[in-house]
Write a protein that holds these residues in place. Sequence first.
Motif, PDB file in Angstrom:
ATOM      1  N   MET A   1      92.968  38.328 -55.946  1.00  0.00           N
ATOM      2  CA  MET A   1      91.836  39.087 -56.510  1.00  0.00           C
ATOM      3  C   MET A   1      90.628  38.163 -56.677  1.00  0.00           C
ATOM      4  SD  MET A   1      90.356  41.666 -57.858  1.00  0.00           S
ATOM      5  CE  MET A   1      89.123  42.103 -59.088  1.00  0.00           C
ATOM      6  N   PRO A   2      89.681  38.264 -55.776  1.00  0.00           N
ATOM      7  CA  PRO A   2      88.549  37.319 -55.823  1.00  0.00           C
ATOM      8  C   PRO A   2      87.704  37.407 -57.083  1.00  0.00           C
ATOM      9  CG  PRO A   2      88.738  38.334 -53.655  1.00  0.00           C
ATOM     10  CD  PRO A   2      89.686  39.060 -54.562  1.00  0.00           C
ATOM     11  N   LYS A   3      87.488  38.653 -57.636  1.00  0.00           N
ATOM     12  CA  LYS A   3      86.727  38.707 -58.884  1.00  0.00           C
ATOM     13  C   LYS A   3      87.545  38.026 -59.974  1.00  0.00           C
ATOM     14  CE  LYS A   3      84.402  41.461 -62.359  1.00  0.00           C
ATOM     15  NZ  LYS A   3      83.924  42.777 -62.828  1.00  0.00           N
ATOM     16  N   ILE A   4      86.889  37.155 -60.718  1.00  0.00           N
ATOM     17  CA  ILE A   4      87.600  36.307 -61.673  1.00  0.00           C
ATOM     18  C   ILE A   4      87.635  36.976 -63.048  1.00  0.00           C
ATOM     19  CG2 ILE A   4      87.507  34.089 -62.873  1.00  0.00           C
ATOM     20  CD1 ILE A   4      86.177  32.929 -60.329  1.00  0.00           C
ATOM     21  N   ASP A   5      88.816  37.016 -63.644  1.00  0.00           N
ATOM     22  CA  ASP A   5      88.937  37.486 -65.028  1.00  0.00           C
ATOM     23  C   ASP A   5      88.741  36.272 -65.932  1.00  0.00           C
ATOM     24  OD1 ASP A   5      89.570  38.440 -67.494  1.00  0.00           O
ATOM     25  OD2 ASP A   5      91.409  39.470 -66.858  1.00  0.00           O
ATOM     26  N   LEU A   6      87.501  36.093 -66.391  1.00  0.00           N
ATOM     27  CA  LEU A   6      87.170  34.884 -67.156  1.00  0.00           C
ATOM     28  C   LEU A   6      87.984  34.780 -68.443  1.00  0.00           C
ATOM     29  CD1 LEU A   6      83.298  34.929 -66.655  1.00  0.00           C
ATOM     30  CD2 LEU A   6      84.908  33.335 -65.613  1.00  0.00           C
ATOM     31  N   SER A   7      88.417  35.941 -68.970  1.00  0.00           N
ATOM     32  CA  SER A   7      89.156  35.913 -70.240  1.00  0.00           C
ATOM     33  C   SER A   7      90.523  35.260 -70.073  1.00  0.00           C
ATOM     34  CB  SER A   7      89.319  37.338 -70.774  1.00  0.00           C
ATOM     35  OG  SER A   7      90.234  38.067 -69.975  1.00  0.00           O
ATOM     36  N   LYS A   8      90.965  35.106 -68.820  1.00  0.00           N
ATOM     37  CA  LYS A   8      92.305  34.548 -68.588  1.00  0.00           C
ATOM     38  C   LYS A   8      92.292  33.051 -68.295  1.00  0.00           C
ATOM     39  CE  LYS A   8      94.787  38.668 -67.511  1.00  0.00           C
ATOM     40  NZ  LYS A   8      95.149  39.623 -66.467  1.00  0.00           N
ATOM     41  N   ILE A   9      91.112  32.440 -68.280  1.00  0.00           N
ATOM     42  CA  ILE A   9      91.037  31.010 -67.976  1.00  0.00           C
ATOM     43  C   ILE A   9      90.677  30.265 -69.260  1.00  0.00           C
ATOM     44  CG2 ILE A   9      90.000  29.235 -66.529  1.00  0.00           C
ATOM     45  CD1 ILE A   9      89.216  31.458 -64.573  1.00  0.00           C
TER      46      ILE A   9
END
Lengths: 162, 162
Positions: A1-9
């Motif tokens: 999934m190219p769109k990054i889920d920033l909340s998971k990093i």
Amino acid sequence: MPKIDLSKIPFRNGSGYPGKLARAGDDRYVQPLGDANGLTQFGVNIVRLEPNGLSSLRHYHMEQDEFAIMLSGKCVLIDDDGEHEMLPGDCAAWPAGDANGHHLVNKTDAPASFLVVGTRTPTETGYYSDIDMMVKFEGDDFRFTRKDGSPLTADQIGDDND
Amino acid sequence: MPKIDLSKIPFRNGSGYPGKLARAGDDRYVQPLGDANGLTQFGVNIVRLEPNGLSSLRHYHMEQDEFAIMLSGKCVLIDDDGEHEMLPGDCAAWPAGDANGHHLVNKTDAPASFLVVGTRTPTETGYYSDIDMMVKFEGDDFRFTRKDGSPLTADQIGDDND
């Protein structure tokens, strides 16, 4: 999934500098977007600086291009030419081998953040402009020494190396 | 001077696609920050998409990592998994060789912009997901063909190639 889920990093705090120099990272929080999403050719980090935070000790890279864009808050870019205000949308580029040591400092009372990109190379040498230190690395092996290659001493890094 | 004076870097309009496919760049404006400031290892562009603008034809890279962060407005990231809303601060990463073709499209009535980073490599092959086209380049030599290497035809690119 190219769109990054920033909340998971997660952000990581601190720095890898030796001994007491590590405190330079006390007010810095780094979110490694590229590593977390399979990029290997360049690193991409969001960096949040709390008040008094430094992006790094002032340095330059011999083999790696570097680029930053401010995202929020206000920093000063400090380099050999002085201080330059950095507001959201402001950008800076540092070509490999340009000996103009630089870092970003948050001198405000509020957090500030920027996105920074740096090439990944198999080896690298970096020099620190305000102290007698260089770093060489190859793969995951980082080695900090004086610029002549001799070991750092207690007056530079403390004697407990913690 | 590492801090970039954005007002001194002109935007360029259009695309290098062959023939009538070049129109895909009609509503796209690219400001090449990295090239203008001595970076050679990765490209850094600010891209402004006017309404209906496309970042590119939907594609993926075989040798080059790619990364984008939204700066203003709203786009949709279209890839093999569908459409993903991209708002300021949203990021996406595309590792080299990941065959999930992607582009950003501005479906709103207002301009939108993002910053995009891509590795510079001596050679590259890219594939276009929605049409029978690939691009190979080496240095400044770009060559667009069908995916089997045969020439593009008039039904694909028009016969005046303008």
